[in-house]
Enzyme design. Structure first.
Site, PDB file in Angstrom:
ATOM      1  CG  HIS A  21     -10.777  -6.220   7.156  1.00  0.00           C
ATOM      2  ND1 HIS A  21      -9.861  -6.800   7.984  1.00  0.00           N
ATOM      3  CD2 HIS A  21     -10.388  -6.568   5.902  1.00  0.00           C
ATOM      4  CE1 HIS A  21      -8.971  -7.476   7.265  1.00  0.00           C
ATOM      5  NE2 HIS A  21      -9.263  -7.343   6.004  1.00  0.00           N
TER       6      HIS A  21
ATOM      7  CD  GLU B  76      -1.811  -2.416   1.357  1.00  0.00           C
ATOM      8  OE1 GLU B  76      -0.684  -2.669   1.825  1.00  0.00           O
ATOM      9  OE2 GLU B  76      -2.653  -3.290   1.139  1.00  0.00           O
TER      10      GLU B  76
ATOM     11  CG  PHE C 179      -5.877  -2.512   4.013  1.00  0.00           C
ATOM     12  CD1 PHE C 179      -6.179  -2.921   5.303  1.00  0.00           C
ATOM     13  CD2 PHE C 179      -6.352  -3.282   2.958  1.00  0.00           C
ATOM     14  CE1 PHE C 179      -6.948  -4.059   5.533  1.00  0.00           C
ATOM     15  CE2 PHE C 179      -7.113  -4.422   3.180  1.00  0.00           C
ATOM     16  CZ  PHE C 179      -7.421  -4.818   4.467  1.00  0.00           C
TER      17      PHE C 179
HETATM   18  C1  LIG Z   1      -2.545  -4.581   4.284  1.00  0.00           C
HETATM   19  C2  LIG Z   1      -3.567  -5.423   3.632  1.00  0.00           C
HETATM   20  N1  LIG Z   1      -3.740  -5.336   2.305  1.00  0.00           N
HETATM   21  C3  LIG Z   1      -4.678  -6.086   1.689  1.00  0.00           C
HETATM   22  C4  LIG Z   1      -5.469  -6.942   2.413  1.00  0.00           C
HETATM   23  C5  LIG Z   1      -6.578  -7.761   1.735  1.00  0.00           C
HETATM   24  N2  LIG Z   1      -6.145  -9.144   1.670  1.00  0.00           N
HETATM   25  C6  LIG Z   1      -6.408 -10.020   2.650  1.00  0.00           C
HETATM   26  S1  LIG Z   1      -5.639 -11.472   2.462  1.00  0.00           S
HETATM   27  C7  LIG Z   1      -4.952 -10.960   1.006  1.00  0.00           C
HETATM   28  C8  LIG Z   1      -4.040 -11.872   0.268  1.00  0.00           C
HETATM   29  C9  LIG Z   1      -2.888 -12.254   1.119  1.00  0.00           C
HETATM   30  O1  LIG Z   1      -2.019 -13.060   0.419  1.00  0.00           O
HETATM   31  P1  LIG Z   1      -0.935 -13.923   1.168  1.00  0.00           P
HETATM   32  O2  LIG Z   1      -0.100 -13.063   2.036  1.00  0.00           O
HETATM   33  O3  LIG Z   1      -0.216 -14.694   0.129  1.00  0.00           O
HETATM   34  O4  LIG Z   1      -1.753 -14.883   2.106  1.00  0.00           O
HETATM   35  P2  LIG Z   1      -2.798 -15.985   1.673  1.00  0.00           P
HETATM   36  O5  LIG Z   1      -4.129 -15.348   1.614  1.00  0.00           O
HETATM   37  O6  LIG Z   1      -2.382 -16.528   0.369  1.00  0.00           O
HETATM   38  O7  LIG Z   1      -2.725 -16.998   2.759  1.00  0.00           O
HETATM   39  C10 LIG Z   1      -5.334  -9.661   0.700  1.00  0.00           C
HETATM   40  C11 LIG Z   1      -4.935  -8.910  -0.495  1.00  0.00           C
HETATM   41  C12 LIG Z   1      -5.267  -6.997   3.801  1.00  0.00           C
HETATM   42  N3  LIG Z   1      -6.008  -7.756   4.589  1.00  0.00           N
HETATM   43  N4  LIG Z   1      -4.305  -6.239   4.383  1.00  0.00           N
END
Ligand SMILES: Cc1ncc(C[n+]2csc(CCOP(=O)(O)OP(=O)(O)O)c2C)c(N)n1
Ligand SMILES: Cc1ncc(C[n+]2csc(CCOP(=O)(O)OP(=O)(O)O)c2C)c(N)n1
Ligand SMILES: [Mg+2]
Ligand SMILES: [Mg+2]
Lengths: 329, 326, 326, 329
Positions: free
Chosen positions: C129, C60, C86
């Site tokens: 959130h 971000e 975020f």
């Molecule tokens: C700072 C932030 N940006 C975006 C999100 C929205 N979001 C939640 S989980 C996710 C994907 C996360 O990917 P990863 O770190 O690979 O974990 P996974 O979900 O694959 O376990 C996103 C974009 C968030 N919760 N926090």
């Protein structure tokens, strides 16, 4: 104390160009001496960060750039400004907070910018310029411009999250950015050795699958060549990370007792001062004569005196302008 | 009594608590040998060593978050953010993590950390080094927010903040660092969430905090001597959770209220104070609109004369008082 | 007229502007093929391709800063931050860079970017959130801040925001995304900084914005039918720079003011509104204290019933209105 | 489709311990199946992120930890919770927003924490847990405790600035943290391939001068061994970065059309399901008989049914408690 500057001289580095480069390095040094003087006398309020000792890095990098190439700079940005072709009179005016300054006196030392010449500004936030550089490169890409962005930052900034996010984003989008970390060995009182568990900062390029290279930032020609190569690379392949090793001769800012480094260390680096090194090379290579070089030194001196004169005659901004310039129409 | 500066009072509070409690430790940028950008921690590295006074890289997000992580696991970290403007980089960690952990975890955690940071303009450092963003932190449940206005308060409030079991944002005032005041040598606390009447008066209430307190007191004293006007000055000191009672009581008493702060007026903390008064019993006692005097609606400019005018000047404060009394 | 949802209206605004102006482009997390976390951008990737609709890594800080960097060099980026919570990670870039560039550079730069982001509670996503932190952005000179309450406003305001030459934070309301309303097919603008009287009335003024607008209108209609009470509802829509006149005029007219928002009440935007009224001519026309109804002083809890109660409920709004009219 | 699990079995992995591990992997899977069911029926509001397919990574890492070791988890944290020994009844209660939940119904899926067992909590902020892990390790260091912190995060989180700042700080202070990136190939719809210009994420360790290693995260034994080694390393030398390659079988969250990946890819990975792989190995190595394994499966099933029962009987939190738990005394 090697004068490594013997590297081959490319044809575009004509006598005129090199004279201009030497002039700019000297202007930077002289400019800052004036600024230091003003601050020490309390003639300017606030603080300033001098790049004395780092001129080859700034000017050497910018010597590769056209007016339509872009840079982002830092709190220690006087060299970048002059390298990118700023008007010194208006730069000095800004430092003195005058109406004719680049920012009409509203920005000061840490916020000088000259968008008309592709200088997107100094930055008071360590690491603050990197995301902006990435965005500027997005513009170049969207508008299909054949230019690059040079993003300057320090060995302190390389530990900010913004470094990581910015270089990663630039790497996947293959944006034309050269990330130049001017490693002057310290971030305020924190040495690069203490703030990182690595010796050669260029290894950080591998985290983004981009080339990284460490160069002698006090050697004008080495900087020039490295940035030239990086520029060609960046235009087609995307970003690159250069670590320009250098040193600041002065304290971090106006109030710095220099407790964290030794006199010996400072002296060692002063022996590597990029300005006499460039001069020696220019003479050895017979590009410029001693007389010509003396002339340039005199010129630089006069330019700065003129800038001081100009700035001193520039009025203070009227308090009536205080509310202006917040929003664009 | 002995007089020391505001900066010294802060150092003394940290030092006394670190001597008393081995769980208290301190980290931040250039706080060690360098002594901090404003010299607040000079000598602490020498006394406590590098385990408990830790210089860090320039990495504000992890600094703030690590304080939360250390606190929630049983220590009492003090983290210094070199200028309060840089908290923006650690904002997620402060607001989404430190402030919310306890509630999100159903009360089964506590986060006893202190984030110390200098705020305000007046040093010629321009827009990115001069902000007063206390209104942001005041808006976040789970945080406490303290802004001391005197060396005495600074010491006592910081000791309370260190002993408090919640994340406390402790905003220091750059322009007060060198200001002296009476401070006892021994340890003492000034309780959090207790507003303080810094000057009594019957004609008008000024609610103000931080660096504007001494300025307003001077003006009040001057006007008392010259015009016989008696201004009451209430300093909330802890901006969250706020002790509103003394403010409302004073407004009821005087019927005229002026709120002064350096922060940008629009959206500033003064709005909350005005709103609280306007929705309190004091509403019925008001003889005049509730007036605010905050910073102009601009980033802080560099030029010294512009900078001075960007925030409430003594002249403007005086005029506004006269307007209110007219 | 045709009815579409708030989310569709937003998509339509972006789409129309991207067709019109090749300098407008759009990036953010999962906005491409995925269509955005709330489906707002479904189909845009297919229409505009990956040069102008760019999926990004989860980063971000650079997202916000790159928008500023792109904007200041001549394009008109729209950056989506997946949840407004975020933005905290990109806070430095938004507040210290994007918002201040123009002023710091003496007016010699402009930063025409839009940061779109969903805000608010009600989706069971808990404390990290569900925040409504508009008060923060409202406090920052150099930013504009828009919160639309209807599909019509959403489309027209977003087009204005994209064409505006300043950084605009455009806070969308999750709970309104699926709500329908009349929206013309063609392009039109709703001007920024123009408050809108969403319902006329003589007995009491409600100042509210975003998702609370439809709720308050329903209550007002209901009370009009049942008790003959006529409530005026003023929706600022642009929270910064605020068009305060219609609010003050309404307060003068009705003499009773209630300010409603979902955001935590303490330190919330409502304080600014109350303060403006209390320091305006309207002060002399007030028949009752200025009342505020904001979120409780807590992070948003997970349990649905707790979550519902964390923000002003229709019941509490009704009660407060009745209290004010009594 | 190799069943690589043939690696040597260390003595501490007794039959009992392995039974428990297998049970925990199954509990995680079953737990999530229930949760998915509840969500699909709208019996729970909000969203949830299932780790089905990633159980070996979570449970295999945690199998090395004592109660006084610490973990930080993510939005996809059910496996971490169960691995760290959480009470499943109270975990299920929290998911259902009940008063007996770990967070009294205030936290929900994304915020389950159990500080009494060293679980510092799931996190709704991608990358949000890394700084907290570093701080927790500072506590261990200051209090001279012989424990470690395991910090879980995803391939999406590795691009957040907090990753960079956290690992760097841990590296210079030699803090006992194992950074485990569970690379399930996607961050929501963004593949690791698109979000990074590198193939092997473990190269990022070199930016901090620490060891990095990539492992098969669907192979329980490989995970177990790697974390065992890392733990020993971390206690004396400081942090390490492990990339645990794995895959999530389900969509990112409850609302995910899975447009960004192919059915084939999902099927390929399902063939690498860590649960049958562990079962096969346990049988081949004659550690547990088929009957015993069936018994464990039955047990896991019953445990989750019991948890559902417990949670269903748990009352909703009273609205009167809404203002509690903001501040500690
Ligand atoms: C700072 C932030 N940006 C975006 C999100 C929205 N979001 C939640 S989980 C996710 C994907 C996360 O990917 P990863 O770190 O690979 O974990 P996974 O979900 O694959 O376990 C996103 C974009 C968030 N919760 N926090
Ligand atoms: C985000 C942020 N943190 C801290 C500072 C205070 N500060 C200004 S310059 C500086 C040191 C920067 O070091 P480096 O990046 O190496 O640049 P150098 O000063 O050596 O040129 C610090 C800590 C700042 N301006 N911004
Ligand atoms: Mg440096
Ligand atoms: Mg992932």
């Amino acid at each position: 104390m090697a004068t490594k500057q013997q590297t081959k001289r490319p044809p575009e580095l004509t006598k005129e160009k090199l004279s201009d480069i030497y002039l700019k390095m000297l202007q930077t040094r002289n400019f800052e001496e004036k600024v230091a003087y003003f601050f020490s006398r309390g003639m300017v309020h606030g603080t300033t960060h001098l790049c004395a000792g780092q001129e080859a890095s700034a000017i050497g990098a910018c010597a590769n750039l056209d007016e339509s190439d872009l840079i982002t700079s830092t709190h220690r940005g006087h060299g970048h400004c002059i390298g990118k072709g700023i008007n010194i009179n208006r730069m000095m005016s800004e430092l003195l907070g005058k109406a004719d300054g680049y920012c009409k006196g509203k920005g000061g030392s840490m916020h000088i910018a000259d968008l008309t010449r592709g200088n997107l500004g100094a930055n008071g936030i360590v690491g603050g310029g990197l995301p902006i550089a990435v965005g500027a490169a997005m513009t170049l890409k969207l508008k299909k411009k054949d230019n690059i962005v040079v993003c300057f930052f320090g060995d302190g900034a390389i530990n900010e999250g913004s470094f990581h996010e910015s270089v990663n984003l630039a790497s996947i989008w293959k944006l034309p950015v050269i990330f130049i970390c001017e490693n002057n060995q310290y971030a305020m009182s924190m040495s690069a050795k203490r703030s990182m568990n690595i010796d050669d900062l260029s290894v950080r390029a591998s985290s983004y699958g981009i080339p990284g290279k460490t160069i002698d930032g006090n050697d004008f020609l080495e900087v020039y060549h490295a940035v030239k190569e990086a520029k060609a690379y960046a235009k087609t392949n995307g970003p690159m990370l250069l670590i320009s090793n250098t040193y600041r001769f002065k304290g971090h800012s106006k109030s710095d007792a220099n407790k964290y480094r030794t006199k010996e260390e400072i002296e060692e680096w002063k022996a590597l001062d990029p300005i006499p090194r460039l001069r020696a090379w220019l003479e050895e290579e017979k590009i410029l004569t001693a007389t010509e070089l003396d002339g340039i030194e005199k010129q630089a001196h006069e330019d700065i005196e003129a800038a001081v004169e100009y700035a001193s005659n520039s009025p203070d901004p009227s308090v009536d302008t205080i509310l202006e310039d917040v929003y664009a129409d | 009594m002995r007089e020391i500066t505001y900066a010294e009072a802060i150092r003394e509070a940290m030092t006394l608590e670190m001597r008393r409690d081995p769980d208290v430790f301190f980290f931040g940028e250039d706080i060690g040998l360098y002594g901090g950008a404003f010299g607040v921690s000079v000598g602490m590295f020498e006394e406590f060593g590098e385990e408990r006074v830790r210089d860090t890289p320039i990495s504000e997000a992890v600094l703030v978050g690590a304080a939360a992580g250390a606190a929630v696991t049983g220590t009492r970290p003090i983290v210094e953010i070199q200028f309060s403007d840089f908290i923006t980089i650690g904002m997620d960690q402060l607001v989404n993590q430190a402030a919310k952990m306890r509630y999100m975890f159903g009360g089964r955690a506590q986060v006893p950390m202190v984030l110390r940071t200098p705020a305000g303009s007046g040093t010629g450092a321009a827009a990115q080094h001069s902000q007063s963003l206390e209104a942001w932190y005041a808006h976040v449940p789970g945080l406490k927010l303290v802004i001391p206005s005197t060396p005495y308060d600074a010491k006592g409030l910081l000791i309370s903040a260190i002993r408090d079991n919640n994340p406390v944002v402790f905003m220091e005032q750059k322009l007060l660092y060198r200001r002296k005041g009476e401070v006892p040598e021994e340890s003492y606390t000034v309780p959090l969430s207790k507003s303080d009447v810094k000057r009594e008066g019957r004609d008008l209430t000024i609610v103000t905090y931080g660096r504007m307190v001494p300025t307003c007191i001077e003006i009040a004293d001057e006007m008392s001597a010259k015009d016989g006007v008696e201004i009451e000055i209430v300093d909330p000191r802890t901006l969250r959770p706020l002790d509103a009672e003394p403010i409302i009581a004073s407004a009821k008493k005087t019927g005229r209220v002026l709120i002064v702060h350096e922060a940008v007026q629009f959206g500033g903390y003064g709005g909350e104070i005005a709103a609280i008064i306007a929705d309190s019993e004091a509403f019925y006692y008001l003889d005049a609109p509730i007036r605010r005097l905050g910073g102009l609606d601009i980033p802080i400019p560099y030029n010294p004369e512009l900078e001075r005018n960007a925030v409430p000047t003594p002249e403007r404060i005086r005029e506004t008082i006269q307007g209110l009394l007219a």
